[in-house]
Design a protein around this motif. Structure first.
Motif, PDB file in Angstrom:
ATOM      1  N   GLN A 179       1.336   4.010  -3.151  1.00  0.00           N
ATOM      2  CA  GLN A 179       1.048   5.434  -2.959  1.00  0.00           C
ATOM      3  C   GLN A 179       2.251   6.272  -3.378  1.00  0.00           C
ATOM      4  OE1 GLN A 179      -0.169   5.468   1.171  1.00  0.00           O
ATOM      5  NE2 GLN A 179      -2.310   5.006   0.673  1.00  0.00           N
TER       6      GLN A 179
ATOM      7  N   ALA B 259      -4.396  -4.498  -2.277  1.00  0.00           N
ATOM      8  CA  ALA B 259      -3.615  -3.261  -2.157  1.00  0.00           C
ATOM      9  C   ALA B 259      -3.848  -2.336  -3.344  1.00  0.00           C
ATOM     10  CB  ALA B 259      -2.125  -3.599  -2.027  1.00  0.00           C
ATOM     11  N   ILE B 260      -4.292  -2.906  -4.477  1.00  0.00           N
ATOM     12  CA  ILE B 260      -4.567  -2.077  -5.644  1.00  0.00           C
ATOM     13  C   ILE B 260      -5.859  -1.290  -5.431  1.00  0.00           C
ATOM     14  CG2 ILE B 260      -5.116  -2.106  -8.107  1.00  0.00           C
ATOM     15  CD1 ILE B 260      -3.509  -4.690  -8.373  1.00  0.00           C
TER      16      ILE B 260
ATOM     17  N   VAL C  93       0.831  -1.221   0.000  1.00  0.00           N
ATOM     18  CA  VAL C  93       0.000   0.000   0.000  1.00  0.00           C
ATOM     19  C   VAL C  93       0.862   1.266   0.000  1.00  0.00           C
ATOM     20  CG1 VAL C  93      -1.612   1.365   1.406  1.00  0.00           C
ATOM     21  CG2 VAL C  93      -2.107  -1.038   0.912  1.00  0.00           C
TER      22      VAL C  93
ATOM     23  N   LYS D  55      -4.657   5.434  -9.604  1.00  0.00           N
ATOM     24  CA  LYS D  55      -4.739   4.010  -9.952  1.00  0.00           C
ATOM     25  C   LYS D  55      -5.587   3.797 -11.211  1.00  0.00           C
ATOM     26  CE  LYS D  55      -8.767   2.673  -7.228  1.00  0.00           C
ATOM     27  NZ  LYS D  55      -9.334   1.967  -6.109  1.00  0.00           N
TER      28      LYS D  55
END
Lengths: 351, 308
Positions: free
Chosen positions: A32, A69-70, A28, A42
């Protein structure tokens, strides 16, 4: 012909133990950071591709967890390789060359510390003749190291000098797991782990993650003043039969370098994926690197080798030299398999 | 946690003959396109990639090409006392074989040393029929035998140990369970509530942070009837595994539905958790033994349609 460039790179610190086997906690903040560095959201990523291993996680289809996490909604185009994410980068590179995607985010992650890494890695060997003996990865590297010593390719002192230089370089790398000012003499005073390898000759076991953003053509020019254009990208493999290979040379690395158009006397800096000190020497020879080339200014994987992202990070670190203007022509290298069996070379230029 | 599996693999024509010969206490190599003999044999030529079929007997002694020493052997390796790993060029072969050398102490090992095979007491047709190699000087290796049936399969047990780490979110959830609570977390971006909480909201990709305590009752969104017996099964089939959407949660959890006949379970059925006796509680999902019908009227389809 579509031109493809690296436009972003981020990696987590390499730590003896971090996160869970899902990879989510490590990924994560890496996502970022890499998205912020490119100004992309994203939704702007056309293709996602990852590298990781169920054998590291101890679970089937473990990479599916990491998709959390995407934030994969609306659904994303996604792929995965059960290899170091440098090979996922190759898949994404080809995807961009086809024109089916203009941007790709490639990531690798692994929690090497969850199991006994040197034993787990025995399972990458052929399952009939080698894996049933459980030859651990450090012992196999030691067989290669001695073959090189016996052949006069290098000395134990030269191996220690590689480690000492790497540790000193890593003092400037906040993501490194190991760094220090030990001299080769200091290091040679330590006992063998697997004769002729001492602890400093072996990459530490560590957990981590990394991500690289690729973009094509004008999209890359829009995102970066100085994209790291990929001018050559190739990977090759040597025989899985350990006893058939001449372990003192790395034909697959030489073949990949040739195919990628690497000129060892024309690159400014190279990041090599050499998990054992003698392997850096063998690779420098295989790639024909000139004396003026800066090798592993990051400290290399002897100072942090998070499995399944370390190879990708070699390419990201090399690209950073171009993106920042510190270098015009660089190469990143990744390896996989026992004793440098598989090798990948990515050559990048500033203009 | 230990995971293990006995991998059973079929052998092609080359490795079948190699393994059968091992069971007879003989070692076979194969002749490559360039005339070199490879032992153990290769199925395909390393230069031309052509299939290789000409097998020749090699060994049982050979020469160490390179070696290392392991003071502390790992689980599953050929010896459980300090030993050498070596690449060994068997007599009659041109390339080398990886195996262990039972040399006693490291100072007995050197490149060029002569070693011979030590056979396992009961060869079965597996690479482990070669127990290890040993320095030449003692008794000769056990003699070959005949009358072995062709070996076409090998079984190799693989066991690995892992230490799983719980995330911060999972730790909160497990500690809550130990107090009889169900702790979920809310995504700060989309507001959805996840139980168990995850490292990141799978929709938004951001970490969830706000704790939300949820009731131990909810709605069956979908289910299946398990009719298939399998090793380790706790309950005799048929029984029901269902997705239970706890009231206030946005993601269902998988659990058992007991306390009624399998054919009574239906989408929309209201259910409540049946906890184990309090003295058995720990930081584990097993504190809830199963869910059972609560007796409430069924939930309307629209109330869970978005959670299927």
């Amino acid at each position: 012909m579509i031109d493809v460039a690296v436009v972003g790179f981020a990696q987590s610190p390499c730590l003896p133990s971090a996160g869970t086997t899902s990879g989510v906690e490590l990924l994560v903040p890496v996502f970022q950071e890499v998205l912020a560095s490119t100004g992309l959201a994203k939704q702007d990523i056309d293709f996602w591709c990852s590298g990781s291993s169920d054998y590291l996680a101890g679970r089937a289809f473990s990479f599916v967890n990491a998709v959390d996490a995407i934030g994969a909604y609306p659904p994303v185009a996604e792929s995965h390789v059960e290899m170091d994410a440098a090979w996922a980068l190759y898949e994404a590179y080809v995807k961009l060359l086809t024109g089916e995607a203009r941007t790709a985010l490639v990531y690798g992650f692994g929690k090497s510390s969850a199991g006994q890494l040197r034993r787990v890695l025995a399972l990458q060997l052929d399952p009939y003749l080698h894996a049933p003996l459980w030859p651990d990865s450090v012992s196999i590297a030691a067989l290669q190291a001695r073959a090189g010593l016996d052949a006069g390719r290098y000395t134990e002192r030269e191996m220690a000098e590689v480690a000492a230089r790497s540790r000193t370089a890593a003092l400037g790398n906040p993501k490194a797991q190991v760094s220090g000012t030990d001299t080769a003499d200091d290091l040679l005073a330590a006992p063998y782990v697997a004769d002729p390898l001492r602890a400093h000759d072996c990459a530490p076991v560590g957990d981590g993650a990394a991500a690289v953003v690729l973009a094509a053509g004008d999209e890359a020019r829009r995102l970066r003043a100085r994209p790291a254009w990929i001018t050559g990208f190739a990977h090759n493999v040597d025989s899985p039969a350990l006893g058939v290979r001449d372990l003192t040379s790395v034909p697959s690395a030489s073949a990949a370098a040739t195919a990628a158009g690497l000129r060892g006397d024309e690159v400014d800096a190279v990041e090599l994926h050499a998990p054992f000190s003698h392997q850096e020497i063998l690779l420098a020879t295989a790639l024909g690197l000139g004396d003026a080339v800066r090798v592993n200014p990051s400290g290399g994987v002897l100072c942090g080798n998070p499995m399944f992202s370390a190879g990708l990070s070699r390419i990201g670190l090399a690209a950073e030299h171009v993106m920042s203007g510190r270098a015009d022509r660089v190469a990143g290298h990744a390896t996989s398999g026992p004793a440098l069996q598989q090798n990948l070379v990515c050559v990048m230029e500033g203009a | 946690m230990e995971i293990g599996f006995d991998y059973t693999r079929s052998l092609g024509p080359v490795l079948s003959r190699f393994m059968t010969a091992l069971a007879e206490r003989r070692i076979l190599g194969c002749r490559g396109s360039d005339g070199r003999v490879h032992a153990p044999p290769l199925e395909y030529d390393p230069v031309t990639y052509a299939p290789l079929t000409e097998l020749v007997e090699v060994g049982p002694a050979g020469t160490v090409v390179t070696w290392t020493w392991l003071d502390r052997p790992l689980d599953g390796q050929p010896l459980d006392r300090p030993f050498g790993w070596a690449l060994i060029r068997l007599d009659g072969a041109d390339t080398a074989m990886l195996h262990a050398v039972d040399a006693g102490t490291k100072d007995q090992m050197r490149t060029g040393m002569r070693v011979q095979v030590r056979w396992a007491p009961e060869p079965v047709g597996h690479i482990r029929d070669v127990a290890c190699f040993e320095p030449i000087g003692g008794a000769a290796p056990a003699s070959p035998r005949s009358g072995v049936d062709p070996v076409t399969m090998v079984t190799t047990p693989i066991h690995l140990r892992y230490r799983h780490t719980t995330s911060i979110e999972e730790s909160r959830y497990l500690r809550g369970l130990a107090e009889g609570k169900l702790i979920g977390q809310r995504c700060p971006a989309c507001g959805k509530v996840y139980v168990p909480p995850r490292g990141a909201c799978p929709t938004c990709g951001v970490p969830t942070v706000d704790d939300v305590e949820l009731p131990d009752r909810g709605t069956v969104t979908t289910f299946c009837v398990v009719n298939v017996p399998f090793p380790g099964q706790r309950i005799p089939p048929p029984y029901v595994v269902a997705y239970v959407l706890l009231d206030g949660a946005d993601i269902p959890m998988q659990h058992l539905i007991l306390g009624c006949r399998p054919d009574e379970v239906r989408m929309g059925m209201r259910v409540a958790a049946v906890w184990r006796p309090r003295e058995q509680w720990g930081t584990t999902p097993q504190n809830i033994d199963h869910f059972q019908p609560s007796g409430e009227p069924d939930a309307p389809f629209d109330s869970y349609a978005q959670h299927l």
